[in-house]
Design a protein around this motif. Structure first.
Motif, short mmCIF file in Angstrom:
data_model
loop_
_atom_site.label_atom_id
_atom_site.label_comp_id
_atom_site.label_asym_id
_atom_site.label_seq_id
_atom_site.Cartn_x
_atom_site.Cartn_y
_atom_site.Cartn_z
N ASP A 1 44.38 -0.14 20.03
CA ASP A 1 43.80 1.17 19.72
C ASP A 1 44.14 2.15 20.83
O ASP A 1 43.30 2.56 21.63
CB ASP A 1 42.28 1.04 19.58
CG ASP A 1 41.66 2.26 18.92
OD1 ASP A 1 42.39 2.96 18.18
OD2 ASP A 1 40.47 2.53 19.16
N GLN A 2 45.44 2.53 20.88
CA GLN A 2 45.91 3.36 21.98
C GLN A 2 47.16 4.12 21.59
O GLN A 2 47.81 3.81 20.58
CB GLN A 2 46.20 2.49 23.20
CG GLN A 2 47.27 1.43 22.93
CD GLN A 2 47.32 0.34 23.99
OE1 GLN A 2 46.35 0.08 24.68
NE2 GLN A 2 48.47 -0.31 24.11
N ARG B 1 42.70 5.54 22.35
CA ARG B 1 42.76 6.56 21.30
C ARG B 1 41.60 7.54 21.40
O ARG B 1 41.76 8.74 21.12
CB ARG B 1 42.78 5.90 19.93
CG ARG B 1 43.11 6.88 18.82
CD ARG B 1 43.37 6.19 17.50
NE ARG B 1 44.53 5.32 17.57
CZ ARG B 1 45.08 4.76 16.50
NH1 ARG B 1 44.59 4.98 15.30
NH2 ARG B 1 46.14 3.98 16.62
N SER B 2 40.42 7.08 21.80
CA SER B 2 39.27 7.98 21.92
C SER B 2 39.52 9.02 23.01
O SER B 2 39.18 10.20 22.85
CB SER B 2 38.01 7.18 22.24
OG SER B 2 38.18 6.44 23.45
N LEU B 3 40.14 8.60 24.10
CA LEU B 3 40.45 9.52 25.18
C LEU B 3 41.56 10.47 24.76
O LEU B 3 41.55 11.66 25.10
CB LEU B 3 40.87 8.73 26.42
CG LEU B 3 40.92 9.46 27.75
CD1 LEU B 3 39.58 10.11 28.07
CD2 LEU B 3 41.32 8.52 28.87
N TYR B 4 42.51 9.95 24.02
CA TYR B 4 43.59 10.78 23.48
C TYR B 4 43.01 11.89 22.62
O TYR B 4 43.40 13.06 22.73
CB TYR B 4 44.55 9.91 22.68
CG TYR B 4 45.55 10.68 21.86
CD1 TYR B 4 46.77 11.07 22.40
CD2 TYR B 4 45.27 11.02 20.54
CE1 TYR B 4 47.68 11.78 21.64
CE2 TYR B 4 46.17 11.73 19.77
CZ TYR B 4 47.38 12.11 20.33
OH TYR B 4 48.26 12.82 19.58
N ALA B 5 42.07 11.53 21.75
CA ALA B 5 41.46 12.52 20.85
C ALA B 5 40.71 13.58 21.64
O ALA B 5 40.74 14.77 21.30
CB ALA B 5 40.52 11.82 19.88
N GLU B 6 40.07 13.16 22.73
CA GLU B 6 39.33 14.11 23.56
C GLU B 6 40.25 15.14 24.19
O GLU B 6 39.96 16.34 24.19
CB GLU B 6 38.57 13.35 24.65
CG GLU B 6 37.86 14.25 25.65
CD GLU B 6 37.25 13.47 26.80
OE1 GLU B 6 36.97 14.10 27.84
OE2 GLU B 6 37.08 12.24 26.66
N GLY C 1 41.04 16.33 19.16
CA GLY C 1 40.94 15.68 17.87
C GLY C 1 42.24 15.49 17.13
O GLY C 1 42.24 15.12 15.95
#
Length: 330
Positions: free
Chosen positions: A85-86, A138-143, A147
């Motif tokens: 997940d990255q 991926r969560s950091l990427y979205a931040e 989004g």
């Protein structure tokens, strides 16, 4: 988000050196499975060798790898059974490769950056390979991309409009992977530069990210006597006034920083001028972007306490002594 100075980063090293040749590929696969994600390797020559250094900076993993020619594959089964997940970013330092997915084939050359999310792929290296990469949750990427969806495989070229950000990110990644403490980096600066590359357009950057980009412009154009704050600011898309504030935060000015880099480069060139390429002081001044050899000599002596002609003579004298010693030993 917290930031982590490079000096606080944690590193893990691995090499196939010392491993019996029949076991090297399996060892390399096992190492990558544990460190990155499951994938399959196939060497393209009889002797396979690979090494890596992973450095953790905040939430980011920076990986520098070197290997002989090979093919690496992460197939649909790998992705299904062991999803990562990255988002991955690869900076090519040496060698050429082809990156193949269902979206097509991308050819990668030194100085380019490959961006992709986790999906089946095959990548072939025709010769020795040196890469530095970063994996972003991926969560950091979205931040940091507000989004945005993970990118389809794409290549960003150092010669394009985002070249300063490409090379700045590459310097920080390579410095982190080599544990070079003189190159200060944090995860926030890397992510800001990365977000700009992914978006394909200028984005609001911090002072640290603008400084990193400006430094790359200066390094690439240091030989140009016409290099100025105006041209640097234009290349990274900010005003000259803001550029001045960026360098003030580093306790310097743009002219002072440029002059310092030029003098440091000139010192390195003169200190090694006893080798095959015997440069004159005027030639060194020209190659380092000084419009006047006399101004260069004055600035050099003030900075280092020795005239450039004297340093060049010392270097040649030392080279002669070493050459004579080598002849006697032979």
């Amino acid at each position: 988000m917290s930031t982590t100075p490079l000096s606080d980063a944690q590193s893990v090293r691995f090499s196939t050196a010392g491993i019996p040749e029949p076991d090297r590929v399996a060892s390399w696969e096992a190492h990558n499975t544990a460190l990155v994600a499951p994938m399959r390797f196939r060497p393209l020559q009889s002797v396979f060798h690979a090494s890596s250094v992973r450095t953790t900076i905040g939430a980011l993993d920076v990986l520098r790898t070197a290997s002989t020619s090979h093919v690496v594959e992460r197939d649909a089964g790998h992705v299904r059974d062991h999803p990562a997940d990255q988002v991955a970013v690869h900076m090519v330092l040496r060698g050429e490769s082809a990156f193949c997915t269902s979206d097509g084939v991308l050819t990668l050359r030194p100085g380019q950056v490959l961006l992709h999310s986790d999906q089946p792929f095959m990548r072939g290296y025709s010769g020795d390979q040196h890469d530095v990469s970063i994996t972003v949750p991926r969560s950091l990427y979205a931040e940091f991309t507000h989004g945005a969806k993970p990118p389809r495989p794409q290549v960003v070229d150092v010669d394009g409009p985002l070249g300063a950000c490409v090379t700045a990110l590459g310097r920080l990644l390579d410095g982190a992977a080599r544990s070079v403490t003189s190159v200060r980096a944090d995860d926030a600066t890397m992510l800001e530069l990365l977000a700009t590359l992914i978006s394909g357009r200028g984005a609001p950057l911090s002072t640290g990210a603008h400084y990193a980009a400006a430094r790359e412009v200066i390094e690439r154009h240091l030989h140009d006597p016409g290099l100025s704050a105006t041209s640097i600011a234009a290349r990274i898309g900010i005003s000259e006034r803001h550029l001045s504030r960026v360098f003030a935060a580093q306790n310097t000015t743009v002219p002072q920083f440029v002059r310092g880099l030029r003098l440091d480069r000139a010192h390195r060139m003169l200190a090694t001028s006893g080798g095959r390429e015997r440069l004159t002081v005027a030639e060194v001044a020209h190659r380092c972007g000084f419009a006047s050899a006399s101004h260069f000599s004055t600035s050099f002596a003030k900075r280092f306490g020795v005239r450039p002609t004297d340093l060049a003579q010392q270097a040649r004298g030392m080279a002669a002594v070493m050459a004579d010693g080598a002849r006697r030993a032979g």
